[in-house]
Write a protein that holds these residues in place. Structure first.
Motif, mmCIF file in Angstrom:
data_model
loop_
_atom_site.group_PDB
_atom_site.id
_atom_site.type_symbol
_atom_site.label_atom_id
_atom_site.label_comp_id
_atom_site.label_asym_id
_atom_site.label_seq_id
_atom_site.Cartn_x
_atom_site.Cartn_y
_atom_site.Cartn_z
ATOM 1 N N GLY A 59 2.909 4.300 1.096
ATOM 2 C CA GLY A 59 3.739 4.456 2.420
ATOM 3 C C GLY A 59 4.228 3.037 2.978
ATOM 4 O O GLY A 59 4.801 3.252 4.295
ATOM 5 N N ALA A 60 4.161 2.030 2.212
ATOM 6 C CA ALA A 60 4.568 0.864 2.889
ATOM 7 C C ALA A 60 6.159 0.712 2.913
ATOM 8 O O ALA A 60 6.721 0.053 3.562
ATOM 9 C CB ALA A 60 4.214 -0.268 1.836
ATOM 10 N N PRO B 267 0.903 -1.077 -0.012
ATOM 11 C CA PRO B 267 -0.014 -0.055 -0.071
ATOM 12 C C PRO B 267 0.848 1.267 0.006
ATOM 13 O O PRO B 267 1.962 1.120 0.414
ATOM 14 C CB PRO B 267 -0.786 -0.017 1.199
ATOM 15 C CG PRO B 267 -0.370 -1.464 1.834
ATOM 16 C CD PRO B 267 0.627 -1.968 1.453
HETATM 17 P P1 ADP Z 1 5.992 3.770 -0.841
HETATM 18 O O1 ADP Z 1 6.691 3.968 -1.694
HETATM 19 O O2 ADP Z 1 5.567 2.497 -0.367
HETATM 20 O O3 ADP Z 1 4.642 4.613 -0.601
HETATM 21 P P2 ADP Z 1 7.830 5.279 0.867
HETATM 22 O O4 ADP Z 1 8.999 4.604 1.094
HETATM 23 O O5 ADP Z 1 7.558 6.490 -0.004
HETATM 24 O O6 ADP Z 1 6.415 4.315 0.645
HETATM 25 O O7 ADP Z 1 7.656 5.843 2.585
HETATM 26 C C1 ADP Z 1 7.681 4.850 3.501
HETATM 27 C C2 ADP Z 1 7.273 6.011 4.836
HETATM 28 O O8 ADP Z 1 8.471 6.592 4.913
HETATM 29 C C3 ADP Z 1 6.076 6.681 4.946
HETATM 30 O O9 ADP Z 1 5.491 6.787 6.193
HETATM 31 C C4 ADP Z 1 6.460 7.957 4.533
HETATM 32 O O10 ADP Z 1 5.770 9.062 5.040
HETATM 33 C C5 ADP Z 1 7.904 8.060 4.987
HETATM 34 N N1 ADP Z 1 9.044 8.958 4.340
HETATM 35 C C6 ADP Z 1 9.265 8.598 3.076
HETATM 36 N N2 ADP Z 1 10.312 9.578 2.495
HETATM 37 C C7 ADP Z 1 10.398 10.340 3.607
HETATM 38 C C8 ADP Z 1 11.200 11.474 4.006
HETATM 39 N N3 ADP Z 1 12.251 11.988 3.027
HETATM 40 N N4 ADP Z 1 11.113 12.097 5.115
HETATM 41 C C9 ADP Z 1 10.213 11.593 6.120
HETATM 42 N N5 ADP Z 1 9.428 10.626 5.962
HETATM 43 C C10 ADP Z 1 9.318 9.941 4.801
#
Ligand code: ADP
Length: 307
Positions: free
Chosen positions: A37-38, A35
Motif C-alpha cells: 500500500g506504499a 510496505p
Molecule cells: P503498493 O504497490 O506499494 O502495495 P499501491 O500503489 O498498489 O501500493 O497502492 C497505494 C495506495 O493507493 C493504497 O492505499 C491503495 O489502496 C490505493 N490504490 C491503488 N490503486 C487504486 C485504485 N485503482 N483505486 C483506488 N485506490 C487505489
C-alpha cells in the motif's frame, strides 16, 4: 535512466503517491521497497503511462512513456504476469506483442530460449504455473531488447528455485548496462538482488541509498558482549543508557552503546571480556525502522488501512 519528479497520484481521497522524486540509473539493480500500500505499483503504472498522475512527471531516457515511438523497444515491464489471454499459446502471445511493435518473429524464439520456455512454447498460457507465468512475463519484457526494465514484485509466490532464477536474470540484465527497477516488500530478497534502494512509505520517499548505506544508517546496530562477569557489567551498561538482552548462547546483545564505550565500562569495573563484536542491523531491521511510521498495517491493531 528513469527520472521521477514530484510525482503525485490520488485515488479519490487516497493520496497513493505524494510528491515523489528519484532517479533510477543504468548498470545496476535498483530495488523499490515499501510496505504493502506504499504506492509502488501506482508509481510503476505512472511510469508506464497506465495511470495519469495528478502532478509531476516521469521521464524514461528523457521522454515520457506516451511519447516513445516504439515503447517495447525502450521499456520492458512485468507488472502483472496474469494479465494475458489464458487461451493463447505462449508463442502466439509473444508473437502478437512482437508484431504490434515491429519486432521480428525470430526474437520470440530468442526470448523463449532466454527464459527457458522453448519446450512449452506451444502450450496455452492459462495452464502455466506461477513460475512459468513469471518467465513468460519476463520474456515479453525482453522482446524489444529494451535498455530499461521494470518488474513489480517479480518473486511473489515463487518457490526458492524460481526466486533464484529471477534474481540471476535481473542481475545479469543490469550487468549488461540496462536500467533495472524492481519492486518488492521483501527486504531479505532485495538485500540479495539490489545494489541501490528507493524506499517509500505512504507514497513518500523515505530513503534513496545503497544497501550498505541503509544498513549503516540504522540505529538498530548492536554489540555482542561475552563476559564471565555479566552480573557485574550489566548494571553499568544499563546505567550508561544501553539496552541489554541475554542471548541463548550466554552472550549479551547490547544496543544503544558503541563497542568502545562498552570496552571502557568493562575496564572501569575490571570486568574480563571474552568478546566485543559490533553487529550491523540487517536490511530487514533497517527497513522496519525506516517504515515503522508509514506502514499502513500495524501488527496488533488488526486493522488494515487501505489495501
Ligand atoms: P503498493 O504497490 O506499494 O502495495 P499501491 O500503489 O498498489 O501500493 O497502492 C497505494 C495506495 O493507493 C493504497 O492505499 C491503495 O489502496 C490505493 N490504490 C491503488 N490503486 C487504486 C485504485 N485503482 N483505486 C483506488 N485506490 C487505489
Amino acid at each position: 535512466m528513469i527520472e521521477v519528479r514530484n510525482l503525485t497520484k490520488r485515488y479519490g481521497s487516497t493520496l497513493a503517491v505524494d510528491n515523489l522524486s528519484f532517479d533510477v540509473h543504468p548498470g545496476r539493480v535498483t530495488g523499490f521497497l515499501g510496505p504493502n500500500g506504499a504506492g509502488k505499483t501506482t508509481t510503476m503504472r505512472s511510469m508506464l503511462g497506465l495511470d495519469r498522475p495528478d502532478g509531476g512527471s516521469v521521464k524514461v531516457d528523457g521522454r515520457s512513456y506516451v511519447d516513445l515511438p516504439a515503447p517495447l523497444r525502450e521499456v520492458g515491464a512485468l507488472l502483472d504476469a496474469k494479465a494475458l489471454h489464458g487461451g493463447r499459446r505462449a508463442y502466439f502471445h509473444l508473437l502478437c506483442l512482437a508484431q504490434s511493435n515491429g519486432i521480428p518473429a525470430r526474437r520470440v524464439d530468442e526470448v523463449l530460449e532466454v527464459v527457458g520456455l522453448t519446450g512449452v512454447a506451444k502450450r496455452r498460457a492459462g495452464g502455466f504455473s506461477l513460475g512459468m507465468g513469471q518467465r513468460l512475463g519476463i520474456a515479453a519484457a525482453l522482446l524489444g531488447d529494451p535498455k530499461v526494465l521494470m518488474f513489480d514484485e517479480p518473486v511473489n509466490g515463487l518457490d526458492p528455485e524460481g526466486i533464484r532464477w529471477i534474481r540471476t536474470i535481473i542481475r545479469a540484465l543490469a550487468a549488461q548496462g540496462r536500467t533495472v527497477f524492481v519492486s518488492s516488500h521483501l527486504m531479505s530478497e532485495m538485500a540479495l538482488t539490489a545494489d541501490h534502494l528507493i524506499v517509500i512509505g505512504k507514497g513518500r520517499l523515505i530513503a534513496d541509498a545503497s544497501v550498505e548505506e541503509l544498513i549503516k544508517g540504522s540505529s538498530r546496530r548492536s554489540v555482542i558482549v561475552r563476559t564471565p562477569d555479566s552480573s557485574k557489567l550489566w548494571p553499568r551498561l544499563v546505567a550508561a543508557g544501553g539496552e541489554v538482552e541475554h542471548q541463548p548462547d550466554g552472550s549479551l546483545l547490547v544496543s544503544g552503546l558503541e563497542a568502545p564505550t562498552i570496552g571502557e565500562l568493562a575496564a572501569q569495573s575490571a570486568t574480563v571480556l571474552h568478546e566485543l563484536t559490533p553487529k550491523e542491523a540487517s536490511l530487514e531491521e533497517a527497513f522496519m525502522e525506516l517504515t515503522e511510521e508509514s506502514a499502513e498495517f500495524h501488527a496488533g491493531t488488526g486493522v488494515a488501512v487501505g489495501a
